[in-house]
Write a protein that holds these residues in place. Structure first.
Motif, PDB file in Angstrom:
ATOM      1  N   UNK A   1      52.456  28.524  53.503  1.00  0.00           N
ATOM      2  CA  UNK A   1      51.023  28.345  53.732  1.00  0.00           C
ATOM      3  C   UNK A   1      50.260  29.636  53.442  1.00  0.00           C
ATOM      4  N   UNK A   2      50.809  30.771  53.920  1.00  0.00           N
ATOM      5  CA  UNK A   2      50.155  32.055  53.671  1.00  0.00           C
ATOM      6  C   UNK A   2      50.128  32.387  52.182  1.00  0.00           C
ATOM      7  N   UNK A   3      51.224  32.080  51.477  1.00  0.00           N
ATOM      8  CA  UNK A   3      51.260  32.338  50.029  1.00  0.00           C
ATOM      9  C   UNK A   3      50.237  31.472  49.295  1.00  0.00           C
ATOM     10  N   UNK A   4      50.105  30.222  49.699  1.00  0.00           N
ATOM     11  CA  UNK A   4      49.122  29.356  49.058  1.00  0.00           C
ATOM     12  C   UNK A   4      47.694  29.836  49.276  1.00  0.00           C
TER      13      UNK A   4
ATOM     14  N   UNK B   1      41.159  34.356  45.666  1.00  0.00           N
ATOM     15  CA  UNK B   1      40.216  34.955  44.700  1.00  0.00           C
ATOM     16  C   UNK B   1      39.425  33.934  43.890  1.00  0.00           C
ATOM     17  N   UNK B   2      39.854  32.687  43.853  1.00  0.00           N
ATOM     18  CA  UNK B   2      39.119  31.656  43.115  1.00  0.00           C
ATOM     19  C   UNK B   2      38.086  30.949  43.991  1.00  0.00           C
ATOM     20  N   UNK B   3      38.104  31.244  45.267  1.00  0.00           N
ATOM     21  CA  UNK B   3      37.194  30.582  46.199  1.00  0.00           C
ATOM     22  C   UNK B   3      36.071  31.508  46.669  1.00  0.00           C
TER      23      UNK B   3
ATOM     24  N   UNK C   1      45.109  37.081  30.506  1.00  0.00           N
ATOM     25  CA  UNK C   1      45.052  36.579  31.882  1.00  0.00           C
ATOM     26  C   UNK C   1      43.908  35.604  32.097  1.00  0.00           C
ATOM     27  N   UNK C   2      42.767  35.840  31.421  1.00  0.00           N
ATOM     28  CA  UNK C   2      41.606  34.984  31.640  1.00  0.00           C
ATOM     29  C   UNK C   2      40.969  35.152  32.999  1.00  0.00           C
ATOM     30  N   UNK C   3      41.226  36.271  33.682  1.00  0.00           N
ATOM     31  CA  UNK C   3      40.709  36.518  35.020  1.00  0.00           C
ATOM     32  C   UNK C   3      39.593  37.552  34.972  1.00  0.00           C
ATOM     33  N   UNK C   4      38.781  37.537  36.014  1.00  0.00           N
ATOM     34  CA  UNK C   4      37.773  38.575  36.167  1.00  0.00           C
ATOM     35  C   UNK C   4      38.428  39.852  36.675  1.00  0.00           C
ATOM     36  N   UNK C   5      37.657  40.939  36.635  1.00  0.00           N
ATOM     37  CA  UNK C   5      38.224  42.233  37.032  1.00  0.00           C
ATOM     38  C   UNK C   5      38.651  42.236  38.497  1.00  0.00           C
ATOM     39  N   UNK C   6      37.813  41.687  39.374  1.00  0.00           N
ATOM     40  CA  UNK C   6      38.151  41.679  40.795  1.00  0.00           C
ATOM     41  C   UNK C   6      39.362  40.787  41.060  1.00  0.00           C
TER      42      UNK C   6
END
Length: 375
Positions: free
Chosen positions: A24-27, A33-35, A162-167
């Motif tokens: 649960x903690x890993x999920x 970061x996406x929320x 990666x397609x991710x933002x810097x943060x």
């Protein structure tokens, strides 16, 4: 046999509960970061890197039984090691991590020598002195450290694939480092070194009689604690991109120690809870009172310690124990209703006594001669 089965069932339930909690903690950690907004992701990243520093302090204070008020100095050493390597030698970010870890480990190994002869408040004063004189020393070493102006370095670069933002990318990198650090701390505590630290903390004389080398393990406690602090400081440089002597005053050391105590000493989850307290509570205190945020912060620490004397990690265990006790009392049979006696229920009812005024028929006095029949 029933006791063994019950114990086995309890162990299985405990392992199952720990596995579910970890999943649960890993999920939650992977989806956070996406929320959340970018600033909130930055705050979560700071919580993770502070958790690494508190995990090292927990090895020394919580499991080793030694007091340190200079943990912020090791944090600063790791941060400046990474900053100097990035600014002067233009190395990669990941290359600074092992150098900062090994350098702080050796620094803690040398600083652990006073721990062999000092203990309690005397050891705390020596470590506090280390945290006090390090910032002025960094200002004096201006050709290397940049003096009072500090050093500005590049932050982590986001790979294109990666397609991710810097943060978000920074968060996941720090999350990976934190997971490895906490796993290392957990395995270290379950090893021979961890058992020796617990023995030294509980009773030094008994541990020495059992063959534990006090000098070795006290020094190693400082070394491992400094290693974790150095790793945390190195990651801090990656996230912030700037270091200065004023960022690592002795207040940082006291704040880290307060966060560990609030989170829970000698607990694997205490560093995470303490890191969240260190990160969020000063902001809440600032929102409550702009004039005196330190006063509000101190009052909040007192309130938390009054409610949870063993820390936030121990509060969850206490609440779980209270709930389990109430459930047991609810399901147990009442003590005022004893079970029926099977022997009493099976025995026949006694015969009714004869009336008091009734005279027996043909009764003879006791001891009289028997009467002869008349012919």
């Amino acid at each position: 046999m029933s006791t063994f089965t019950a114990t086995l069932g309890t162990d299985r339930a405990r392992r199952l509960r720990a596995t579910l909690t970890t999943l649960l903690a890993a999920g939650v950690a992977l989806g956070a970061p996406f929320y959340f907004a970018p600033f909130q992701v930055f705050q979560l990243t700071m919580v993770l890197l502070y958790a690494v520093a508190l995990a090292g302090l927990n090895l020394l204070v919580g499991f080793g039984g030694q007091i340190s008020l200079g943990h912020g100095a090791f944090f600063a050493a790791g941060a400046y090691t990474a900053a100097v390597m990035l600014d002067r030698y233009e190395t990669g970010h990941l290359a600074t991590l092992p150098v900062a870890a090994v350098g702080c480990f050796l620094l803690g190994l040398g600083f652990g020598v006073p721990a062999l002869r000092l203990r309690g408040l005397y050891l705390a004063l020596v470590t506090l002195a280390f945290a006090v004189f390090l910032p002025p020393l960094l200002k004096r070493l201006e050709p290397v450290t940049g003096g009072s102006m500090g050093l500005t370095v590049d932050k982590l670069q986001v790979p294109a694939w990666s397609g991710l933002a810097e943060d978000q990318w920074t968060y996941f990198v720090v999350l990976a480092v934190t997971a490895v650090a906490l796993l290392l701390a957990r395995n270290l505590l379950r090893s021979r070194v961890g058992r020796a630290l617990l023995a030294v903390r509980d009773n030094e004389s008994a541990a020495e009689v059992m063959g534990v080398r006090l000098s070795l393990h006290k020094t190693l406690a400082f070394a491992w604690s400094a290693l974790f602090a150095g790793v945390s400081g190195c990651v801090y440089t990656w996230v912030i991109g700037f270091v200065s002597p004023d960022s690592f005053s002795f207040v940082l050391s006291i704040t880290l120690l307060a966060g560990l105590v609030v989170g829970g000493l000698a607990s694997l989850y205490g560093p995470l809870l303490g890191a969240a307290f260190v990160m969020y509570v000063p902001s809440v205190a600032q929102d409550i009172s702009d004039a005196a945020p330190g006063v509000v912060f101190g009052l909040l620490i007192i309130a938390v310690m009054f409610v949870a004397p063993t820390g936030l990690a121990g509060l969850a265990g206490r609440l779980r124990g209270v709930a389990a006790g109430r459930l047991t009392r609810t399901t147990a049979p009442a003590a005022d209703d004893p079970p029926p006696d099977p022997e009493a229920s099976a025995s026949p009812a006694p015969a009714d006594p004869a009336p008091v005024d009734a005279e027996p028929v043909d009764a003879e006095p006791v001891g009289a001669q028997p009467r002869k029949e008349e012919e």
